[in-house]
Design a protein around this motif. Sequence first.
Motif, PDB file in Angstrom:
ATOM      1  N   LEU A   1       0.835  -1.210   0.000  1.00  0.00           N
ATOM      2  CA  LEU A   1       0.000   0.000   0.000  1.00  0.00           C
ATOM      3  C   LEU A   1       0.865   1.253   0.000  1.00  0.00           C
ATOM      4  CD1 LEU A   1      -2.790  -1.063   2.510  1.00  0.00           C
ATOM      5  CD2 LEU A   1      -3.040  -0.735   0.062  1.00  0.00           C
TER       6      LEU A   1
ATOM      7  N   LYS B   1       2.004   1.821  -3.360  1.00  0.00           N
ATOM      8  CA  LYS B   1       0.908   2.315  -4.212  1.00  0.00           C
ATOM      9  C   LYS B   1       0.712   3.826  -3.995  1.00  0.00           C
ATOM     10  CE  LYS B   1      -1.311   0.167  -6.631  1.00  0.00           C
ATOM     11  NZ  LYS B   1      -1.134   0.005  -8.094  1.00  0.00           N
ATOM     12  N   LEU B   2       0.824   4.248  -2.743  1.00  0.00           N
ATOM     13  CA  LEU B   2       0.685   5.684  -2.454  1.00  0.00           C
ATOM     14  C   LEU B   2       1.818   6.481  -3.093  1.00  0.00           C
ATOM     15  CD1 LEU B   2      -0.486   5.914   1.282  1.00  0.00           C
ATOM     16  CD2 LEU B   2      -1.837   5.891  -0.799  1.00  0.00           C
ATOM     17  N   LEU B   3       2.984   5.862  -3.123  1.00  0.00           N
ATOM     18  CA  LEU B   3       4.130   6.514  -3.772  1.00  0.00           C
ATOM     19  C   LEU B   3       3.863   6.683  -5.267  1.00  0.00           C
ATOM     20  CD1 LEU B   3       6.907   7.497  -2.775  1.00  0.00           C
ATOM     21  CD2 LEU B   3       7.871   5.362  -3.624  1.00  0.00           C
ATOM     22  N   ASP B   4       3.266   5.652  -5.887  1.00  0.00           N
ATOM     23  CA  ASP B   4       2.909   5.737  -7.316  1.00  0.00           C
ATOM     24  C   ASP B   4       1.929   6.880  -7.548  1.00  0.00           C
ATOM     25  OD1 ASP B   4       4.452   3.550  -7.809  1.00  0.00           O
ATOM     26  OD2 ASP B   4       2.796   2.114  -7.954  1.00  0.00           O
TER      27      ASP B   4
END
Lengths: 73, 246
Positions: A6, A9-12
């Motif tokens: 997760l 994903k937040l970094l993406d």
Amino acid sequence: MTPEALRDKLLDLTKAWDAERRRSAGDELPCLYDKPEVFADIKNRILELTQFSAELKIDVLLDLVFMKKKELL
Amino acid sequence: MRKRLEILALLLISMGNIFGAICYDGVRFCPCVADPKLDKFLLVDERTGKKSDCLYFDERKLTQQWKRFRFVMSAEGDGLIWLRFGPLGTGEIPIYLDEIQVNGVLLPNGGFEEKSPDGTAPGWNLYHGKVVSDPGLAFAGKSCMRLFHSSSQGVWQSMVVKCGEKMEISFMARTGSALESFADELGKAQENLELAVKIAGSARGLASICMRPNPELARCVNALILLSEIQLHISVPPVGSSYRDP
């Protein structure tokens, strides 16, 4: 989906926002200029996410404290 | 009475929606007599003729392009004043300032080119402000001032004024983007997850806790990804489809 995944994903998502910000930097008006309700919606979602992630962090910290305490006993 | 107030509040909210209220801040320049008890003189707004020991010059609309704003005032006595610059609004989206001048002359460190290691600007007092060094971002030179995170934020410095002297204060200003605000806020969640992963990784028994699926968090992330796609047209693949809100 693990917290590690997760986090990635937040970094993406942050990278995608940053790319859009750079792309639209030449626009006169920035995104959501006249959409305060959408701005508030997204902010609220982020706040909710921050709250859940803080709870997870505290859970892990407490588990660590109890584990160390058990080791000492 | 209470019902009338509620109706009025609803009316105002709906009017805001009709006329497209904005979530972006403007900029406020506020010159004030530094010590009104000691220096008993007033400042005069040369445009309106208004006199006060504290004037407010507001510019409600900033765009992403740098623009110079000018205000003219004079003093009715000799003494020290503060020149304060800050956002006009909630401070939720960054604003940027650069090249602050008085009568066409740059104030000391008015271009924010001098920067302390902690991001403050020598010569300036500041609250919730930070010098950012990015030649692509600054109007001139390498750096400019970024104000963010609080409606009470601002930068200010003192200046000596003389009786009757006209002063034109001008500065460059632009707004940042809501995307900067979102990324900054999301950074806190990232930090929390990062720390949780690190702690779990440092203790063997804890790794299993952090490796457990967290459907609540996953659903929240997907809801944000969906909002980003629909409202901002920025797509990122969602996390596993089983974590979507019904």
